[in-house]
Design an enzyme around this catalytic site. Structure first.
Site, PDB file in Angstrom:
ATOM      1  N   TRP A  29       1.526  -1.390  -0.281  1.00  0.00           N
ATOM      2  CA  TRP A  29      -0.285  -0.192   0.139  1.00  0.00           C
ATOM      3  C   TRP A  29       0.709   1.540   0.263  1.00  0.00           C
ATOM      4  CZ3 TRP A  29      -5.102  -0.108  -0.732  1.00  0.00           C
ATOM      5  CH2 TRP A  29      -6.035  -1.307  -0.194  1.00  0.00           C
ATOM      6  N   GLN A  74       2.177   2.264  -2.008  1.00  0.00           N
ATOM      7  CA  GLN A  74       3.927   2.490  -3.071  1.00  0.00           C
ATOM      8  C   GLN A  74       3.984   2.107  -4.174  1.00  0.00           C
ATOM      9  OE1 GLN A  74       5.260  -0.781  -0.747  1.00  0.00           O
ATOM     10  NE2 GLN A  74       6.967  -0.238   0.101  1.00  0.00           N
ATOM     11  N   THR A 129       5.742  -7.754  -1.621  1.00  0.00           N
ATOM     12  CA  THR A 129       6.368  -6.951  -0.967  1.00  0.00           C
ATOM     13  C   THR A 129       4.827  -6.715   0.613  1.00  0.00           C
ATOM     14  OG1 THR A 129       6.383  -4.591  -1.522  1.00  0.00           O
ATOM     15  CG2 THR A 129       8.109  -6.218  -2.252  1.00  0.00           C
ATOM     16  N   SER A 130       5.993  -7.136   1.220  1.00  0.00           N
ATOM     17  CA  SER A 130       4.575  -6.049   2.296  1.00  0.00           C
ATOM     18  C   SER A 130       3.227  -6.668   2.387  1.00  0.00           C
ATOM     19  CB  SER A 130       5.163  -4.561   2.646  1.00  0.00           C
ATOM     20  OG  SER A 130       4.447  -4.287   3.478  1.00  0.00           O
ATOM     21  N   TRP A 173      10.951   3.378   9.558  1.00  0.00           N
ATOM     22  CA  TRP A 173      11.862   3.037   8.662  1.00  0.00           C
ATOM     23  C   TRP A 173      12.733   3.333   7.815  1.00  0.00           C
ATOM     24  CZ3 TRP A 173       6.482   3.138   5.451  1.00  0.00           C
ATOM     25  CH2 TRP A 173       5.499   2.455   5.968  1.00  0.00           C
ATOM     26  N   HIS A 202      12.609  -2.116   6.023  1.00  0.00           N
ATOM     27  CA  HIS A 202      12.672  -3.132   5.465  1.00  0.00           C
ATOM     28  C   HIS A 202      12.003  -3.117   3.819  1.00  0.00           C
ATOM     29  CE1 HIS A 202      10.540  -4.657   9.081  1.00  0.00           C
ATOM     30  NE2 HIS A 202      11.071  -3.235  10.219  1.00  0.00           N
TER      31      HIS A 202
END
Length: 265
Positions: free
Chosen positions: A32, A34, A96-97, A155, A246
């Site tokens: 989200w 990104q 990712t994530s 981050w 991350h």
């Protein structure tokens, strides 16, 4: 390479395609708030093996077209439509994530048409203390801005990587309050429904082999937790990539690409 657009459900869905069009397809899914830029350093190391498709979620296009509210379920359906329209077969997906909830949702819906393997990158397998409170604060207008800023500071703490710092402070801040609130809402819903990513992946009908590529957290207990789970569940393979943040796709793209190619081979 050029940015292409596919309209799905009246929403512009952008994607960048590279590599040999006859090579195995690999869709890269961001988290989200990104977009495809998250993979700009990773893509050059993958295009010699795959037909690489960097897909942007709805509402994450260049104009931030946000016609109406949407959920993670919409993102799953968009990705399925994208795969269908491009007639992709044996598609590989790396995410990712918290975009990984979408990845696994797509895998579940594809059923027998899926490859049977998925890569998830930097997905929080075991929420840290305060995580759920941080997510809840992100949905509250009174605390959302402070919650988001605390995430940004967390981050980029301890790194001097300009790629990571620019991604967080320039690219991710480009997305507005409504997107961030929506993101926190959907992430919270996913953990409430499934408990953890491990439980979600284990529930995929027919089974799924998963590689989890991650750099953080560095807590030895987090690594041990994943290794112990993997010993009992051999479908899950944790792969630690050295890094301070991350964002291993930006910080250590060569190692991430090598892990992806090895796993999908």
């Amino acid at each position: 390479m050029q940015l292409k657009t596919m309209v799905i459900d009246d929403s512009p869905i952008e994607y960048v395609e590279s590599g040999d069009p006859t090579a195995p397809p690999l869709i890269l899914i961001h988290g989200w708030a990104q977009d495809h830029r998250l993979f700009r350093l990773l893509e050059p190391h993958l295009r010699d093996h795959f037909r690489v498709l960097r897909l942007n979620f709805r509402g994450h296009d260049g104009k931030l077209v946000d016609q109406d509210d949407f959920t993670a379920e919409h993102l799953i359906q968009d990705t399925l439509t994208f795969i269908e329209r491009l007639k992709l077969e044996n598609v590989r997906i790396a995410s990712t994530s918290h975009g990984c909830w979408v990845n696994i949702g797509v895998q579940d819906r594809l059923g027998s048409d899926r490859l049977g393997q998925a890569v998830v990158i930097d997905w929080l397998m075991k929420p840290f203390e305060g995580f759920h409170q941080q997510i809840a604060q992100g949905t509250d207008p009174d605390t959302a801005a402070a919650a988001r800023q605390s995430m940004f500071e967390e981050w980029i703490e301890g790194t001097d990587s300009i790629d990571v710092i620019d991604h967080v402070n320039r690219e991710m801040t480009w997305f507005g309050d409504s997107m961030w609130s929506r993101a926190c809402r959907e992430i919270g819903k996913s953990y409430a429904q499934w408990g953890s990513p491990l439980e979600r992946m284990a529930a995929v009908d027919g089974g799924l082999e998963v590689a989890h590529i991650y750099s953080q957290p560095l807590d030895p207990e987090y690594k041990r937790f994943q290794e112990e789970f993997s010993a009992k569940n051999p479908w899950f393979t944790p792969i630690h990539i050295p890094g301070k943040t991350h964002f291993p796709t930006l910080e250590n793209p060569e190692s991430v690409a090598a892990a992806i190619k090895t796993f999908f081979s």
